[in-house]
Design a protein around this motif. Structure first.
Motif, PDB file in Angstrom:
ATOM      1  N   ILE A  63       6.264  11.145  -4.368  1.00 31.77           N
ATOM      2  CA  ILE A  63       5.253  10.988  -5.864  1.00 31.77           C
ATOM      3  C   ILE A  63       5.977  11.575  -6.632  1.00 31.77           C
ATOM      4  O   ILE A  63       6.713  11.546  -7.667  1.00 31.77           O
ATOM      5  CB  ILE A  63       4.162  10.780  -4.842  1.00 31.77           C
ATOM      6  N   TYR A 103      -3.005   2.746  -1.760  1.00 33.56           N
ATOM      7  CA  TYR A 103      -2.281   3.169  -1.608  1.00 33.56           C
ATOM      8  C   TYR A 103      -1.175   4.264  -2.758  1.00 33.56           C
ATOM      9  O   TYR A 103      -0.887   3.426  -3.406  1.00 33.56           O
ATOM     10  CB  TYR A 103      -0.966   2.126  -1.283  1.00 33.56           C
ATOM     11  N   GLY A 104      -1.219   5.670  -2.230  1.00 34.21           N
ATOM     12  CA  GLY A 104       0.240   6.522  -2.608  1.00 34.21           C
ATOM     13  C   GLY A 104       1.276   6.301  -2.139  1.00 34.21           C
ATOM     14  O   GLY A 104       1.870   6.033  -3.863  1.00 34.21           O
ATOM     15  N   LEU A 105       1.771   6.127  -1.488  1.00 32.36           N
ATOM     16  CA  LEU A 105       3.191   6.608  -1.495  1.00 32.36           C
ATOM     17  C   LEU A 105       3.830   5.642  -1.854  1.00 32.36           C
ATOM     18  O   LEU A 105       4.885   5.226  -2.544  1.00 32.36           O
ATOM     19  CB  LEU A 105       3.922   6.369   0.096  1.00 32.36           C
ATOM     20  N   THR A 106       3.444   4.004  -2.243  1.00 31.85           N
ATOM     21  CA  THR A 106       3.829   3.200  -2.951  1.00 31.85           C
ATOM     22  C   THR A 106       3.247   2.143  -4.432  1.00 31.85           C
ATOM     23  O   THR A 106       3.266   1.724  -4.689  1.00 31.85           O
ATOM     24  CB  THR A 106       3.994   1.656  -1.726  1.00 31.85           C
ATOM     25  N   LYS A 107       2.882   4.079  -4.081  1.00 33.16           N
ATOM     26  CA  LYS A 107       2.547   4.282  -6.331  1.00 33.16           C
ATOM     27  C   LYS A 107       1.134   3.563  -6.716  1.00 33.16           C
ATOM     28  O   LYS A 107       1.804   2.573  -7.682  1.00 33.16           O
ATOM     29  CB  LYS A 107       3.998   3.794  -7.142  1.00 33.16           C
ATOM     30  N   GLN A 163      -1.023   0.403  -4.975  1.00 31.43           N
ATOM     31  CA  GLN A 163      -2.004  -0.606  -4.848  1.00 31.43           C
ATOM     32  C   GLN A 163      -3.016  -0.026  -4.562  1.00 31.43           C
ATOM     33  O   GLN A 163      -3.326   0.543  -3.386  1.00 31.43           O
ATOM     34  CB  GLN A 163      -0.974  -1.454  -4.044  1.00 31.43           C
ATOM     35  N   TYR A 164      -4.219  -1.240  -4.226  1.00 33.25           N
ATOM     36  CA  TYR A 164      -5.775  -0.927  -3.677  1.00 33.25           C
ATOM     37  C   TYR A 164      -5.097  -1.033  -2.245  1.00 33.25           C
ATOM     38  O   TYR A 164      -4.186  -1.606  -1.645  1.00 33.25           O
ATOM     39  CB  TYR A 164      -6.534  -2.465  -4.249  1.00 33.25           C
ATOM     40  N   SER A 165      -6.479  -0.738  -1.349  1.00 33.41           N
ATOM     41  CA  SER A 165      -5.834  -0.504   0.319  1.00 33.41           C
ATOM     42  C   SER A 165      -7.548  -1.708   0.213  1.00 33.41           C
ATOM     43  O   SER A 165      -8.090  -2.042  -0.027  1.00 33.41           O
ATOM     44  CB  SER A 165      -6.172   0.964   0.360  1.00 33.41           C
ATOM     45  N   PHE A 204      -2.630   8.103  -8.497  1.00 30.86           N
ATOM     46  CA  PHE A 204      -3.459   7.003  -8.528  1.00 30.86           C
ATOM     47  C   PHE A 204      -4.516   6.307  -7.968  1.00 30.86           C
ATOM     48  O   PHE A 204      -4.768   5.297  -8.270  1.00 30.86           O
ATOM     49  CB  PHE A 204      -2.456   6.056  -7.011  1.00 30.86           C
ATOM     50  N   THR A 207       8.344  -0.850  -1.245  1.00 29.39           N
ATOM     51  CA  THR A 207       9.736   0.321  -2.153  1.00 29.39           C
ATOM     52  C   THR A 207      10.977  -0.619  -1.646  1.00 29.39           C
ATOM     53  O   THR A 207      11.201  -1.318  -0.493  1.00 29.39           O
ATOM     54  CB  THR A 207       9.509   1.164  -1.785  1.00 29.39           C
ATOM     55  N   GLY A 228      -4.683   2.678   3.980  1.00 33.80           N
ATOM     56  CA  GLY A 228      -3.514   1.329   4.147  1.00 33.80           C
ATOM     57  C   GLY A 228      -2.397   1.335   5.829  1.00 33.80           C
ATOM     58  O   GLY A 228      -3.243   0.640   6.274  1.00 33.80           O
TER      59      GLY A 228
END
Ligand code: TPP
Ligand code: TPP
Ligand code: SF4
Ligand code: SF4
Ligand code: MG
Ligand code: MG
Lengths: 610, 341, 610, 341
Positions: free
Chosen positions: A51, D133-137, D139-141, D212, A265, D103
């Motif tokens: 990130i 969801y941090g890594l996928t920027k 989304q809600y979990s 996020f 991704t 997640g």
């Protein structure tokens, strides 16, 4: 100083900086502006998997390359003419790609001891002789935006973050582009934070003014508008175009769109986009995993919706069992794989074309599925639409193979007239006097009946066990199994009936044919154009459907002395073509997480034909 | 396959729900009774056949859809809850039923099951719990008791079993109930309760697999033992059981125990069931593998909570109201669009 | 009547009856006996997907075919010489397969109106003329066992269920086989129920006596012992042999065996067998699903165990993502797929070879894995052992493609001497003065280091992201990715170094080459033997490894005018061979849930070479 | 990568657990603190570095193993509990830790997580719960509150969130605890408790994702609000909280409520925590998404139950004792074997 304006056909710029420097945004803004001005363009975002990797490190560099041109172009360009480097690390990473004698623009304020060291520089490249072959503009961007925003009383960090606008403003000046679209965008983006609008606008102006007032730039360049087909255009990336294609198919088929999927991704944006289409009645389910995503979509297809799921490689692997169910149940379903670098987690933010085998052959049993691949970001619209049409018409899952480069890359897109898109007819079975037979097939294309729950009198059962021909009852009969395996295969083969005759770019026969699929189209086309210009006998065919193959392909292939198949994998289409036509196709196989450069292909073509 | 004579929903009978497929369970299997009770109860709901959908996974239990004359989908192992969710979201008008086994729902499908419950779609999940893998011929399942000797565990299983109602409650299920294959009338009631509950209904049905796990629930079904081992739950009624209904459940602090009514204990000491009390339901759920407590059947828990598809529909209505019903042309033409001559 | 004994080379018997009639058991007992007597033999169980389908229906028929012979045979026989049919439905289903003029033995007590109707007979075939071309023995087996057991006071049902023993006893008499092995087995099997031992033994004797005393059988047949290689033999099915192969590998490598898996037909027996090996230290985990099964195995491999997982098609699909992790992590792992009919749930109890594509190509990214396939039930032992050896030596997952026919079929097996099996060397890294590099490779075979948790000083991290060459650090470097993709591919290619030169059965060149893999070997060999006997120039190559292919295969293939590849799929090996060698290999592709009959192949060979 | 100088376990320091990899979380991420506390606490356990194994899935949190100098395996999304189970079963001597996100553990990995808990392998599972969801920027979990606006839910999420401790209890976890990224000392204690618990330890760690989902737990960490919102659980101690520790939890029937000590209520009215009481733990687990109750941190539940790998080892020992240690030759030669000359 009066502007000396020089016309050039096209330019490749790469913006590079730290993950936190806003390079993706800068690139996107520049693209939007050149697009509006009428250039053709193609973009290539490139960002790290983290990130926000530690500031100043090589791992944290984020970049965005774009080519804009007065010509119809097919790629984001092989090598940048201009490199904007916001810190030492980004200079270090991207300098090797710059054209000889290219232009470098740096934010010199970041070339401190600390950051030089983080980037692995022993001495300051701005001061030693190492950049002497290039045209170097070393500008104190951080200081200049600070000056410009001094009286706004904003935190230093906030002001510092506007330096990308400075760089952008400067580039606008250099390439004679208007500021207004960006200013307008800033106003909307920060509508609730007028301070930020002001700061960013000032930085943008400061960059522009810098170009105007400092005497270091001798020339301003102008890229004329490209001669594009007439119509309305917008700039679009592949994931968005794909989402719109699905939406259009939902509207034209008059089927509600249901999307079940799990973020990954580089496919997540499709979920994001579709989720924003609620006012079109679009339903999205962020499922617990990829299996649940495709499963819900299969359920929705059974119940009569236009069912979609999207993912990337590892998620596609998880969907393979359920895909088999969709094959057996013969339900329409569109499965999108925005491919990324593999195997396993691989290179999640990099592009690759290595899931072709998986799409065509990656299931248990004889499990044929049509596979289609978009060629450009804008083409994602057409391909998504076509996938929906075929899925419904043939009652079959269809796999769309996009990739990270297409998904995130953008280009000007001729907005289609929805009325002119091919019809998508849905024939839900209705009650009739005949006994209903769920596996009765259309005589011409072999699609089975679609009878959805809620329809009076058509209660029936389907499932993953082998079905009896016509009745759909469970059947363990040996002859029936053979027949059904063949019917399913033939149905998918029949999709070839939908294809236009294959078009050969260049002459119909010759020394070498370049055969491409998916996102390599642009680089292949550019390469072939170049060698044709040198008078070589080289042609190009691009495959839109990779399964089934076009009926006329075999007879075309044998007209060429050599066949070259460039792919961002180890030769997957090559294997399929060789097996099918027994031609000695050669592969050009680079797996470096990047799209092809036209030059790489050109070089191999030249070597092959001597 | 489908009959072309159509019957009005209010006039449907059991036979209308009998499909033309031969039932292929072992003679004597508990599944027959479950099928029969379903076919008996369904006409009472007064909706027409075409609005029922049965979705199942894989297992003996999951063959169920073939035998009931509604829409049916016999899918893949463990995924029925997710597939059913798609069916329901695609068409919320349908009455959607999942039929699954203890392996299908709690082993491979455990995640979909708990996610369905938290999402609270209006789907009815019937889990046939025979505490064994029937179709694959007798391996232990996630509900088999610890130490169970099966084909895959010749020296006994090593996994502490799931307690399905407890797991459902932990996943914030809004309806948790249990019945037994042999309790035909009770089962019909539970099917009815599940049907009328708005939200995900989890109904565990103890089912005898006479080939691979015969007698697992004998103590709950045999005439002699049954009354002393089955606790029939009724909302707002004291938890009494026993042949003479002279035994009751008493809470000693948080610890449940059995009391006998008489000199020492009176009816007032007996815990009163409250379907809407999560804690009571949790206490009850923990009776399952304990020898000293009876097995509760009936509705352990039932509350109303927001339902996923209702909220989704709400969003769509709202979006249409505030953004206007989607117009593709307008939509793609908005924003940064330019014209090329 | 004195026995008239006629010697025959071999016989094919099929026992058929209701699911509840114990036909699998009957067949197995007969096999054991003929094996002990010294015949070569091959078996083919065939049972319905339902546990116990409704009695008397066609769907409920269960059958067991075996060929026993004085010769070295390769298949369970094309068509039965003798059909034992315990009820009308089994007669109906299996009669079409019987050889012309073959022998039928039925339990006439079951030919009641009810059961005739369930089987779809309009009139009783025992009474109308429909069976007149066959030798029919219509025997009241139910009544006879009732008589035999009358004084035992057992429930009628229990006595009724012994009628399979009657049939068995009768067949023993007909083929001059001893009763003792079966009686011994009954004693062990029912050791806690002496009544059942008695009843079954009486029924067995009754059948034997019936043959002896009734005058209807004119001849008794004798099949001489086969000339098998000397040594100790036992009768074994593929799943058991495979389990023993894994066990042997665990012992020879000195690694504890860890198995993680989830039950699925027809692979579950491997779990069952391994779970019974606790006294060998074997650990088994019945996981929550196939993904957890392979995941646990990968964890165990990381921690230094011999890690195994087994499944069938749909379960294999679920494992594909985790398989990619094993490829990237370069850990040894053996993954067994006992294939069944597909796609989807397909025909779960039937055999097929259609998961070859999935094994070789069914993953995201470039994810090469060696694939090996056993040819016969007994060969499952060798192949399992070899798979373990290669997995450890090359630090790679290895896929074993068995199938339902091999898994459940049995043959006499020459018990190997464990001391003579090839060595399996395990070189766990130990602490040394050099810095430890997890992705340093063996120079010759390219295997990386295996350093297991608990080893002092070698703490390191691995994972699914692309690794830097040698160090194993995460790397997004383009050149490194290309290199690693190639290294992984080369490592798998190197497995070809392990292969013996390909042996050609028949002459080294000629009109036609039959190329087979997996369980089709027997039928192919038999067919080729037959046509060679007719003087045709046909040869046979059987592939044990399907990925990578043997180095010398290409040069052998081109020596033949035609190539025929029989597979129980739609031409998966064919495609691979065509792509690799550009030879016009033809496929013989039957997908009927059954193994090939030699006759089917023979016919096509004859057609092809005219 | 590995250092060749070896240190005796009792002399290890924090720095011994710092790997040579650059930490790549966003500056200010809550993960840094969790990493630091782990590295600080580990030397106290007195076992050598090589006996620790960290297994993670995919997510920002799951990068953890790269940064701690033990054995580590960064695997695939959701599968860490299953992979860790394999590591533990292969070598029960190892101290096995799973690092996972909300997640990773509860969405895609939900099934493995609950099955690990019921099997009760001696594995410590640290779930970094940032409710996103941090890594996928972004989304809600499955732990995001209902109605959460994120990239994938522009109009708000529609799923009722999982309550991780409740789910763990429903899955019969034997150890359930919670801590917060900013509570450094408390976290170290919890890590220690998890380590010493024999069986699966589930430790939920609230973790701020400042990119996020910034501020999700601010009310639990801000100086001003914290004392009124955090309930620190201690075994056998009354559940008191508040700046003045003058508030307590009272059970009104089964319904928990906050009381203020004073005239009306005394300390005796305050519920006393008992880590071994499943019902108390269940009640506490239900505080999570309620505004009127404080958020409990500490050990909610801890009991001893049979541990999978112990029982497995038992079976092996028994089998060796009763059947004799496996002898391949003898084994394959037993039964129906015949000889061919
Ligand atoms: C992916 C996959 N894995 C495994 C199987 C094999 N399988 C079929 S049913 C079943 C378990 C059945 O148990 P349960 O759900 O309890 O149903 P029952 O037969 O007891 O009613 C298994 C393991 C399968 N069909 N698909
Ligand atoms: C099979 C698969 N599906 C999806 C993804 C994409 N993915 C990576 S991490 C992640 C979720 C991360 O959320 P969480 O577990 O809460 O971790 P965090 O980043 O918040 O620490 C997802 C969806 C993936 N890598 N693999
Ligand atoms: S095996 Fe058991 S569950 Fe399956 S049909 Fe037979 S009795 Fe019923
Ligand atoms: S995105 Fe959030 S969770 Fe991930 S590293 Fe950044 S702050 Fe931490
Ligand atoms: Mg079951
Ligand atoms: Mg998270």
């Amino acid at each position: 100083m009066a502007k000396k304006i020089k016309s050039v056909e096209g330019v490749v710029i790469r913006f590079a900086g730290d993950s936190g420097d806003g390079m993706q945004l800068t690139g996107t803004r520049f693209s939007e502006t050149t697009a509006i001005v009428g250039n053709d363009l193609s973009t290539l975002p490139d960002y790290p998997a983290e990130i926000r990797a530690p500031a100043g490190t090589l791992a944290g560099v984020s970049a965005f390359q774009l080519q804009f041109s007065a010509r119809d172009i097919h790629t984001p360009g092989d090598q940048p003419d201009v490199l904007v480097a916001m810190n030492p690390a980004s200079l270090k990473v991207h300098l090797p790609d710059l054209v000889p004698n290219g232009t470098i623009i740096v934010n010199s304020n970041t070339f401190s001891k600390k950051y030089l060291k983080l980037a692995g520089y022993e001495s300051n490249p701005l001061e030693d002789e190492s950049l002497k072959e290039y045209t170097l503009y070393s500008i104190e961007m951080s200081r200049l935006v600070e000056n410009a925003c001094r009286d706004l009383n904003l935190p230093a960090g906030t002001v510092g973050r506007t330096k990308n606008m400075f760089a952008l403003g400067l580039c606008y000046w250099m390439y004679n582009q208007p500021l207004e679209p960006t200013i307008k965008w800033l106003k909307i983006k920060f509508s609730k934070k007028p301070n930020l609008v002001e700061a960013n606008t000032r930085a943008l102006h400061a960059g522009y003014a810098y170009g105007e007032t400092e005497r270091i730039f001798s020339t301003v360049y102008k890229v004329e508008a490209a001669k594009l087909a007439p119509g309305e255009y917008r700039n679009i990336n592949g994931n968005y175009a794909l989402s719109l294609g699905l939406l259009a198919a939902s509207i034209k088929s008059n089927l509600p769109l249901f999307y079940g999927g799990y973020p990954i991704t580089p496919a997540s944006d499709i979920l994001h986009k579709l989720a924003s289409f609620r006012n079109f009645g679009v339903k999205t389910l962020q499922a617990e995993d990829e299996i649940a995503g495709i499963s819900a979509a299969i359920g929705a297809a059974f119940a009569g919706n236009l069912a979609i799921t999207a993912t990337s490689g590892p998620g596609m692997a998880l969907k393979s069992e359920a895909l088999g169910l969709a094959v057996m149940a013969e339900l329409p379903l569109v499965v999108i794989n925005v491919q990324r670098g593999g195997p396993s987690t691989g290179l999640p933010t990099k592009t690759e074309q290595s899931d072709l085998f998986q799409a065509v052959m990656g299931r248990n049993g004889e499990s044929p599925i049509p596979v289609i691949a978009p060629a450009t970001p804008g083409d994602c619209f057409n391909v998504a639409y076509e996938a929906c049409r075929i899925a419904i018409k043939y009652m079959t899952p269809v796999i769309v193979l996009s990739d990270g480069y297409l998904g995130n890359g953008s280009e000007p897109w001729l907005i289609p007239n929805i009325n002119r898109l091919p019809e998508i007819k849905v024939n839900f079975v209705k009650l009739s006097k005949d006994t209903f037979m769920p596996y009765l097939r259309d005589e011409t294309n072999l699609a089975r009946n679609w009878a959805i729950p809620g329809t009076t009198g058509l209660e029936h059962r389907i499932g993953g066990l082998e079905k009896e021909d016509i009745t759909g009852d469970i059947s363990y009969d040996p002859e029936n199994h053979q027949k059904m395996v063949q019917l399913r295969a033939q149905k998918v083969e029949n999709v070839a009936n939908e294809m236009e005759p294959t078009t050969v770019f260049g002459s119909e026969n010759g020394d070498l044919l370049v055969l491409s699929w998916g996102s390599s189209e642009g680089a292949c086309r550019t390469a072939v154009e170049r060698v044709i210009n040198y008078g070589k006998s080289v042609s190009h065919i691009h495959l839109r459907w990779v399964n089934p193959l076009p009926r006329d392909l075999g007879e075309i292939l044998i007209r060429f002395k050599q066949i070259l198949i460039p792919e961002i994998n180890m030769g997957q289409l090559s294997k399929i073509i060789r097996a099918e036509y027994l031609v000695d196709a050669k592969g050009l196989n680079l797996v470096k997480g990047k799209p092809f450069r036209a030059g790489e292909i050109e070089k191999v073509i030249t070597e092959l034909i001597g | 396959m489908a009959k072309s004579e159509l019957v009005k929903p209010q006039l449907l009978t059991r036979m209308d729900f009998v499909s033309d497929q031969t039932v292929r369970w072992c003679p004597g299997c508990g599944n027959y009774s479950i099928l029969a009770q379903t076919q008996r109860k369904f006409p009472d709901f007064g909706i027409s056949k075409e609005n029922f959908v049965f979705v199942s996974g894989i297992g003996c239990s999951s063959r169920f859809p073939y035998y009931i004359d509604t829409y049916g989908f016999h899918t893949i192992h463990g995924r029925a809850p997710a597939i059913a969710a798609g069916v329901k979201l695609a068409n919320p008008e349908l009455s959607v039923w999942v039929v699954t086994g203890d392996g299908d729902a709690l082993s491979i499908g455990g995640n979909h099951t708990i996610h369905l419950m938290r999402r609270n779609l209006d789907i009815n999940l019937l889990m046939f719990n025979n505490r064994i893998y029937g179709l694959t011929k007798g391996q232990y399942s996630p509900t088999s008791e610890l130490g169970k000797v099966t084909k895959s565990t010749p020296m006994g299983s090593l996994d502490r079993p799931f307690n399905p109602p407890a797991l459902a409650l932990g996943a914030d299920a809004t309806f948790v109930a249990r019945t037994i294959d042999r309790e035909t009338h009770h089962m019909q009631n539970m099917i009815s309760r599940a049907y009328y509950h708005h939200g995900t209904s989890f109904l565990e049905i103890y089912q005898n697999c006479l080939i691979f796990n015969d007698g697992e629930f004998r103590f709950l079904t045999d005439k002699e033992t049954r009354d002393d081992h089955v606790l029939i739950l009724e909302h707002r009624k004291p938890m009494l059981f026993g042949k003479e209904r002279n035994k009751g459940i008493h809470l000693d602090g948080n610890a449940p125990k059995v009391i006998e009514l008489g000199d020492e204990w009176s009816k007032n000491d007996v815990l009163v069931h409250d379907e809407r009390d999560w804690i009571i339901a949790s206490i009850l759920s923990h009776f399952t593998y304990r020898g000293d407590l009876p097995t509760p059947i009936g509705v352990l828990y039932a509350v109303d909570e927001p339902v996923y598809e209702d909220m989704l529909d709400d969003q769509i209505q709202k979006a249409m109201k505030f953004q206007g019903k989607g117009d593709f042309k307008k939509f793609v033409m908005s924003g940064s669009v330019w014209h090329v001559e």
